[in-house]
Design an enzyme around this catalytic site. Structure first.
Site, PDB file in Angstrom:
ATOM      1  N   ASN A 211       0.515  -0.698  -0.050  1.00  0.00           N
ATOM      2  CA  ASN A 211      -0.037   0.205   0.212  1.00  0.00           C
ATOM      3  C   ASN A 211       0.617   1.595  -0.453  1.00  0.00           C
ATOM      4  O   ASN A 211       1.361   1.226   0.189  1.00  0.00           O
ATOM      5  CB  ASN A 211      -1.684   0.004   1.215  1.00  0.00           C
ATOM      6  CG  ASN A 211       0.103  -0.456   2.531  1.00  0.00           C
ATOM      7  OD1 ASN A 211       0.600   0.466   3.285  1.00  0.00           O
ATOM      8  ND2 ASN A 211      -0.325  -1.348   3.293  1.00  0.00           N
ATOM      9  N   LYS A 291       9.648 -16.361 -10.941  1.00  0.00           N
ATOM     10  CA  LYS A 291       8.666 -15.705 -11.751  1.00  0.00           C
ATOM     11  C   LYS A 291       8.092 -15.943 -12.580  1.00  0.00           C
ATOM     12  O   LYS A 291       7.718 -17.362 -13.266  1.00  0.00           O
ATOM     13  CB  LYS A 291       9.637 -14.825 -12.493  1.00  0.00           C
ATOM     14  CG  LYS A 291       9.293 -13.796 -13.301  1.00  0.00           C
ATOM     15  CD  LYS A 291       9.693 -12.329 -14.204  1.00  0.00           C
ATOM     16  CE  LYS A 291       9.355 -11.861 -14.347  1.00  0.00           C
ATOM     17  NZ  LYS A 291       9.194 -10.790 -15.916  1.00  0.00           N
ATOM     18  N   PHE A 325      -5.237   2.727  14.619  1.00  0.00           N
ATOM     19  CA  PHE A 325      -5.107   3.786  14.090  1.00  0.00           C
ATOM     20  C   PHE A 325      -6.488   3.493  12.605  1.00  0.00           C
ATOM     21  O   PHE A 325      -6.408   2.292  12.583  1.00  0.00           O
ATOM     22  CB  PHE A 325      -3.623   4.419  12.710  1.00  0.00           C
ATOM     23  CG  PHE A 325      -2.928   5.239  13.581  1.00  0.00           C
ATOM     24  CD1 PHE A 325      -2.477   6.792  12.566  1.00  0.00           C
ATOM     25  CD2 PHE A 325      -2.470   5.565  14.464  1.00  0.00           C
ATOM     26  CE1 PHE A 325      -1.954   7.183  13.106  1.00  0.00           C
ATOM     27  CE2 PHE A 325      -1.600   6.199  14.987  1.00  0.00           C
ATOM     28  CZ  PHE A 325      -1.229   7.332  14.347  1.00  0.00           C
ATOM     29  N   LYS A 339     -14.830   0.703  15.489  1.00  0.00           N
ATOM     30  CA  LYS A 339     -13.369  -0.284  14.981  1.00  0.00           C
ATOM     31  C   LYS A 339     -12.887  -0.465  17.037  1.00  0.00           C
ATOM     32  O   LYS A 339     -12.580  -0.697  17.192  1.00  0.00           O
ATOM     33  CB  LYS A 339     -11.917   0.513  14.034  1.00  0.00           C
ATOM     34  CG  LYS A 339     -10.484  -0.184  14.261  1.00  0.00           C
ATOM     35  CD  LYS A 339      -9.749   0.083  13.102  1.00  0.00           C
ATOM     36  CE  LYS A 339      -8.693  -0.261  13.085  1.00  0.00           C
ATOM     37  NZ  LYS A 339      -7.357   0.618  11.720  1.00  0.00           N
ATOM     38  N   LYS A 343     -12.388  -3.750  18.563  1.00  0.00           N
ATOM     39  CA  LYS A 343     -11.223  -3.595  18.922  1.00  0.00           C
ATOM     40  C   LYS A 343     -10.365  -4.254  20.498  1.00  0.00           C
ATOM     41  O   LYS A 343      -9.512  -4.263  20.601  1.00  0.00           O
ATOM     42  CB  LYS A 343      -9.936  -3.628  17.975  1.00  0.00           C
ATOM     43  CG  LYS A 343     -10.916  -4.199  16.782  1.00  0.00           C
ATOM     44  CD  LYS A 343      -9.798  -4.348  15.302  1.00  0.00           C
ATOM     45  CE  LYS A 343     -10.385  -4.572  14.078  1.00  0.00           C
ATOM     46  NZ  LYS A 343      -9.289  -4.444  13.275  1.00  0.00           N
TER      47      LYS A 343
END
Length: 404
Positions: A211, A291, A325, A339, A343
């Site tokens: 990301n 690959k 976060f 969240k 959590k």
């Protein structure tokens, strides 16, 4: 550093009591809330009315003068204080404090307070050098009291030497400098565990999923925490950000599974855990040692869930303070709150990455801090270092509130 602070100014019986008038005035002018406590001998040098006029508060001289029947005066004043300044401090009051003697209003407050105590001695040069006085001062230093040494010069007794009360402006400067240092080291004694950066999930030897996280926010949190006195363990995914600090132990990982294992390994020994890393939610179910060759037509890669690091930490949490976060692009507060609850977090930092200046890889950020008690703090656009400092201050306040 003294603005809005509750300061008890203890004045004992020496000719330097006149300088305490200037000290009380300067503290009040700086915005401090000042209450003066005088020994009986101090009132022979300066009238209590003088300090009342300068501080705009009643002056305390008698342990048994209980003006409010709902409170015990010396305990109430001791608890009220953020800072106690003893100026001038005679050999007598230093000796009392070092030997646990509480026989008047000032000495009882000194034994009862939990505030930082700054002692500015003033006495004859030979008294200041006497072994008993030296021993008593060393005892108090060993107990955590702070001394502001007297100046040298002409003394009221006619001698020239060390023993003159330090100037009021210097006393205040010394206290402010110490308070600033103390405030800057607000995480001393804490072990902080931080995760930062992205993860990379391998497809084959040349390809992976990842990301846009640069790791800058997590690295800033680690650095600011270390500068605030904490011992920091930084678990970092692949990042170009460099960091070197004596108080930071950096552990390099690549995949979500490696980060999971490292975070759980160090979780138990940590006081504060901040999961700032952008961990992959999915990884290829099959990876290739060679690959993959280009083929005609579309390519399909089957993905499987990675283990939820934050969920696992929330399930194991005991005394730790756990912060997550949430990088969101829609309904950031609503999704972040869900969240936080789901959590078992103590707080969450919500980052609307669609906002200008708050996305990945930049040097600035803007976030919302939300704790489990419902407190919400919006931290406007600023450098990631400054946002990190503000986040850690909020965490520190929550940890202290949770402890008390």
């Amino acid at each position: 550093m003294v603005h809005s602070k509750n300061i008890v100014l203890g004045v004992s019986g020496g000719i330097a009591a006149y300088k305490a008038c200037s000290l009380a005035s300067k503290l009040t002018q700086k915005g401090a809330n000042v209450k003066v406590v005088m020994t009986d001998n101090a009132t022979k040098f300066v009238a209590p009315l003088t300090f009342q006029a300068l501080s705009r508060n009643p002056v305390f001289t008698d342990t048994f003068d209980e003006k409010d029947p709902t409170k015990i005066a010396h305990i109430d004043v001791a608890d009220w204080a953020d800072i106690v300044i003893l100026a001038p401090a005679t050999a007598n009051i230093i000796g009392k404090l070092a030997n646990g003697i509480a026989d008047d209003m000032l000495s009882t407050i000194l034994l009862a307070t939990q505030a930082a105590v700054y002692i500015a001695p003033a006495m004859n040069v030979h008294m200041y050098a006497h072994p008993a006085v030296i021993k008593n001062m060393q005892t108090l230093v060993d107990w955590g009291y702070h001394f502001i040494e007297p100046g040298a010069g002409y003394l009221a007794c006619g001698y020239v030497g060390k023993g003159r009360l330090e100037e009021p402006a210097t006393i205040i400067e010394t206290i402010e400098a110490h308070q600033q240092q103390k405030e800057n080291l607000f995480l001393t004694g804490k072990h902080v565990l931080v995760s930062a950066g992205p993860t990379q999930e391998k497809i084959d030897p040349v390809r992976y999923f990842t990301n846009r996280s640069s790791g800058k926010m997590g690295f800033a949190l680690a650095e600011v925490a270390a500068n605030a006195g904490a011992s920091v363990t930084l678990v970092a995914g692949p990042s170009q950000v460099q960091i070197q600090h004596a108080q930071i132990t950096k552990i390099d990982v690549t995949t979500a599974e490696e980060m999971y294992e490292s975070m759980l390994e160090h979780f138990g020994a940590s006081d504060i855990i901040i999961k700032a890393a952008a961990v992959a939610d999915y990884r290829p179910a099959v990876t290739y040692e060679q690959k993959m060759k280009k083929q005609a037509g579309p390519l399909q890669i089957h993905m499987e869930r990675t283990r939820d690091i934050l969920q696992a930490l929330g399930e194991q949490k005991a005394q730790q303070f756990l912060v997550g976060f949430a990088a969101e692009t829609e309904r950031p507060i609503e999704n972040g709150r869900k969240k936080l609850e789901r959590k078992n977090l103590d707080a969450i930092v919500i980052n609307d990455i669609s906002a200008d200046g708050a996305g990945f890889a930049g040097d600035t950020n803007a976030v919302t801090y939300l704790n489990k008690r419902g407190k919400t703090e919006t931290l406007g656009l600023n450098t990631k270092q400054e946002i990190a400092r503000q986040i850690l201050q909020l965490i520190h306040e929550d940890v202290e509130a949770q402890r008390s």
